[in-house]
Write an enzyme that holds these catalytic residues in place. Structure first.
Site, PDB file in Angstrom:
ATOM      1  N   CYS A 150       0.790  -1.240   0.000  1.00 57.85           N
ATOM      2  CA  CYS A 150       0.000   0.000   0.000  1.00 57.85           C
ATOM      3  C   CYS A 150       0.821   1.288   0.000  1.00 57.85           C
ATOM      4  CB  CYS A 150      -0.925   0.015   1.209  1.00 57.85           C
ATOM      5  SG  CYS A 150      -2.076  -1.360   1.192  1.00 57.85           S
TER       6      CYS A 150
HETATM    7  N1  NAD Z   1      -2.863  -6.019   1.955  1.00 49.98           N
HETATM    8  C1  NAD Z   1      -3.346  -5.015   2.651  1.00 49.98           C
HETATM    9  O1  NAD Z   1      -3.032  -4.871   3.822  1.00 49.98           O
HETATM   10  C2  NAD Z   1      -4.286  -3.997   2.031  1.00 49.98           C
HETATM   11  C3  NAD Z   1      -4.872  -3.053   2.871  1.00 49.98           C
HETATM   12  C4  NAD Z   1      -5.761  -2.124   2.348  1.00 49.98           C
HETATM   13  C5  NAD Z   1      -6.031  -2.141   0.984  1.00 49.98           C
HETATM   14  N2  NAD Z   1      -5.436  -3.050   0.165  1.00 49.98           N
HETATM   15  C6  NAD Z   1      -5.817  -3.013  -1.246  1.00 49.98           C
HETATM   16  O2  NAD Z   1      -6.672  -4.097  -1.513  1.00 49.98           O
HETATM   17  C7  NAD Z   1      -6.467  -4.593  -2.833  1.00 49.98           C
HETATM   18  C8  NAD Z   1      -6.131  -6.073  -2.808  1.00 49.98           C
HETATM   19  O3  NAD Z   1      -4.915  -6.251  -2.104  1.00 49.98           O
HETATM   20  P1  NAD Z   1      -4.468  -7.625  -1.489  1.00 49.98           P
HETATM   21  O4  NAD Z   1      -3.366  -7.294  -0.549  1.00 49.98           O
HETATM   22  O5  NAD Z   1      -5.626  -8.404  -0.985  1.00 49.98           O
HETATM   23  O6  NAD Z   1      -3.892  -8.349  -2.804  1.00 49.98           O
HETATM   24  P2  NAD Z   1      -3.524  -9.890  -3.004  1.00 49.98           P
HETATM   25  O7  NAD Z   1      -2.558  -9.953  -4.106  1.00 49.98           O
HETATM   26  O8  NAD Z   1      -3.210 -10.517  -1.689  1.00 49.98           O
HETATM   27  O9  NAD Z   1      -4.887 -10.551  -3.469  1.00 49.98           O
HETATM   28  C9  NAD Z   1      -5.504 -10.287  -4.658  1.00 49.98           C
HETATM   29  C10 NAD Z   1      -6.152 -11.573  -5.166  1.00 49.98           C
HETATM   30  O10 NAD Z   1      -6.850 -11.256  -6.359  1.00 49.98           O
HETATM   31  C11 NAD Z   1      -6.691 -12.315  -7.261  1.00 49.98           C
HETATM   32  N3  NAD Z   1      -6.983 -11.822  -8.596  1.00 49.98           N
HETATM   33  C12 NAD Z   1      -6.200 -11.130  -9.444  1.00 49.98           C
HETATM   34  N4  NAD Z   1      -6.879 -10.844 -10.572  1.00 49.98           N
HETATM   35  C13 NAD Z   1      -8.101 -11.344 -10.422  1.00 49.98           C
HETATM   36  C14 NAD Z   1      -9.245 -11.360 -11.261  1.00 49.98           C
HETATM   37  N5  NAD Z   1      -9.245 -10.802 -12.485  1.00 49.98           N
HETATM   38  N6  NAD Z   1     -10.355 -11.961 -10.772  1.00 49.98           N
HETATM   39  C15 NAD Z   1     -10.351 -12.541  -9.551  1.00 49.98           C
HETATM   40  N7  NAD Z   1      -9.300 -12.559  -8.734  1.00 49.98           N
HETATM   41  C16 NAD Z   1      -8.189 -11.971  -9.166  1.00 49.98           C
HETATM   42  C17 NAD Z   1      -5.270 -12.779  -7.047  1.00 49.98           C
HETATM   43  O11 NAD Z   1      -5.080 -14.105  -7.498  1.00 49.98           O
HETATM   44  C18 NAD Z   1      -5.159 -12.662  -5.523  1.00 49.98           C
HETATM   45  O12 NAD Z   1      -5.557 -13.868  -4.881  1.00 49.98           O
HETATM   46  C19 NAD Z   1      -5.382  -3.697  -3.427  1.00 49.98           C
HETATM   47  O13 NAD Z   1      -6.008  -2.655  -4.108  1.00 49.98           O
HETATM   48  C20 NAD Z   1      -4.686  -3.153  -2.211  1.00 49.98           C
HETATM   49  O14 NAD Z   1      -4.077  -1.906  -2.476  1.00 49.98           O
HETATM   50  C21 NAD Z   1      -4.574  -3.997   0.663  1.00 49.98           C
END
Ligand code: NAD
Length: 436
Positions: A273
């Site tokens: 992030c």
């Molecule tokens: N990790 C954190 O602490 C956090 C906190 C706040 C916000 N975010 C935001 O949340 C969002 C997701 O982050 P995350 O950390 O969960 O990412 P991540 O990479 O852990 O998970 C994303 C998932 O989406 C899947 N994916 C990718 N393309 C896809 C598609 N077309 N259809 C379905 N699934 C698909 C991936 O395989 C993966 O399992 C980002 O925008 C991030 O900035 C993350």
């Protein structure tokens, strides 16, 4: 009954089926929470390995316990890569990645791919929520038109909201339920449905007037952190030159009961992030002719921290009549922050790259990451070194990059020949400890 009323009724009675799209760090905890409260949840992910693991009741994220996944499975949760099942869900919550591309511009390809694979299967009476961090306007400009192109009217047939995820992985003080959730809808009807959906699982839903305001709220939160971390990193360099310990100063300043929030310096910014999200705003602001100077400046300071740390390692070795070249250096902690197994954007890896490029023989130790994983941009064929008196003493320098609680800091102090501490873990002066 209108579409909206029917959907609200389903949510209130917990009969609504919830689809979580993207089962990663954000999607999984949310899935668990909806399941725990009694909703049937379908998880969608394009990664077949994740789908398989979840359906077998396994977890692939260290701080999410397998038994919780198994419990959700028993309660009806299932994962699938088959997006044609999206029509089964009454709510679709999108938690897919939003990285930067190689030009450090927003890469919306995951959001666009997700929405395009869902759109053919959407039906009247669904609520769609985007949770991925992104610039203001994404929901309106990228998601809404794609839904409307299907002939579904947003606010009448389909309800669309943006509700940013807030998570502090590894922090036991907060849960998905207790972290207030911001929500903004495209129309008042969208908002009403979104608030009902999240209100069913989260103690406090904070309403804002639009999806843009909700998108901007998340960016403000993360930019606030990035800028303040940049500030303390700069303060650290000044304090160091003046012979002052910045950590002592921060601890003292933090006793002020109002108007001061402590931030801690480190070897650089990490995680999915903070190093990335601010540049979503920078990019969008250009469309409005605005230059986001604070963001750029903080980015510059934070991005320079690994070089600062490497210079400290070089100076510390120099004192011992050694060079980085041909020295054996052990990096402690390669996760981007303490007590997690997440390596995304980890500054430790940047440090390892830089030290290796200067000719050091680099190893690492991280109790959360036993084997250096295959990453797109970094290749290290390494396993975590077990910390013993003997192994510690065999290195010319031990570089503390991530201060996991599981490290035995006393043992490290006793047996390492030289410690470069980039986390302020060793507060007392010691001849063989250098603060970086
Ligand atoms: N990790 C954190 O602490 C956090 C906190 C706040 C916000 N975010 C935001 O949340 C969002 C997701 O982050 P995350 O950390 O969960 O990412 P991540 O990479 O852990 O998970 C994303 C998932 O989406 C899947 N994916 C990718 N393309 C896809 C598609 N077309 N259809 C379905 N699934 C698909 C991936 O395989 C993966 O399992 C980002 O925008 C991030 O900035 C993350």
């Amino acid at each position: 009954m209108s579409m909206k009323q029917q959907l609200l009724k389903k949510i209130q009675s917990r009969k609504a089926v919830v689809g979580i799209v993207g089962l990663g760090y954000v999607g999984l905890p949310l899935m668990l929470r909806f399941s725990e409260v009694g909703f049937r949840v379908i998880g969608f992910d394009i990664d077949p390995a994740k789908v398989k693991a979840l359906n077998a009741g396994k977890s692939y994220i260290e701080h999410i316990r397998a038994e919780h996944i198994a419990r959700a499975r028993k309660a009806g949760f299932e994962a699938t890569a088959d997006f044609s099942r999206a029509g089964e869900a009454d709510a679709l919550i999108l938690c897919v990645p939003t990285p930067l591309n190689k030009y450090r511009e927003p890469d919306l390809s995951f959001i666009v791919a997700t929405i395009e694979s869902l759109v053919p299967h959407l039906r009247k009476g669904q609520v769609v929520s985007l949770e991925s961090t992104t610039y203001p306007g994404t929901t309106d400009e990228e998601v809404k038109p794609r839904i409307e192109a299907r002939g579904l009217e947003v606010g009448e047939d389909i309800f669309l909201v943006f509700s940013p995820e807030r998570e502090d992985p590894g922090n036991p003080d907060f849960t998905t339920r207790t972290i207030p959730k911001v929500c903004g809808g495209v129309t008042p009807a969208c908002q009403e449905v979104g608030v009902a959906l999240y209100g069913a699982v989260i103690d406090r839903v904070v309403q804002v007037s639009s999806t843009r305001a909700a998108e901007m709220t998340k960016l403000l939160e993360n930019i606030h952190r990035a800028v303040n971390i940049g500030l303390v990193n700069e303060m650290k360099i000044v304090a160091d030159r003046m012979g002052i310990d910045i950590h002592e100063v921060i601890r003292a300043a933090a006793t002020k009961p109002f108007g001061f929030v402590p931030y801690y310096p480190g070897p650089g910014l990490g995680g999915h992030c903070i190093p990335i999200d601010p540049f979503y705003l920078t990019w969008k602001a250009r469309e409005y002719g605005v230059h986001t100077r604070f963001i750029e400046l903080a980015g510059e300071v934070n991005a320079s921290m690994p070089d600062y740390v490497v210079a400290k390692v070089a100076a510390a070795l120099n004192e011992q009549e050694k060079a980085i070249k041909a020295s054996r250096i052990l990096v402690l902690g390669i996760a981007y922050k303490r007590n997690v197994d997440d390596m995304r954007e980890s500054p430790s890896v940047v440090l390892m790259e830089k030290l290796r490029a200067l000719g050091a023989a680099v190893d690492y130790s991280d109790p959360h990451i036993p084997v250096f994983p295959r990453l797109r941009e970094h290749k290290f064929d390494l396993k975590s070194v077990a910390l013993t008196a003997k192994s510690l003493a065999s290195y010319d320098c031990v570089l503390l990059a991530t201060d996991h609680a599981r490290f035995d800091y006393d043992m490290i102090r006793r047996h390492a020949k030289l410690i470069v501490d980039s986390r302020g873990k060793y507060l007392e002066a010691d001849a063989h400890i250098v603060k970086a």
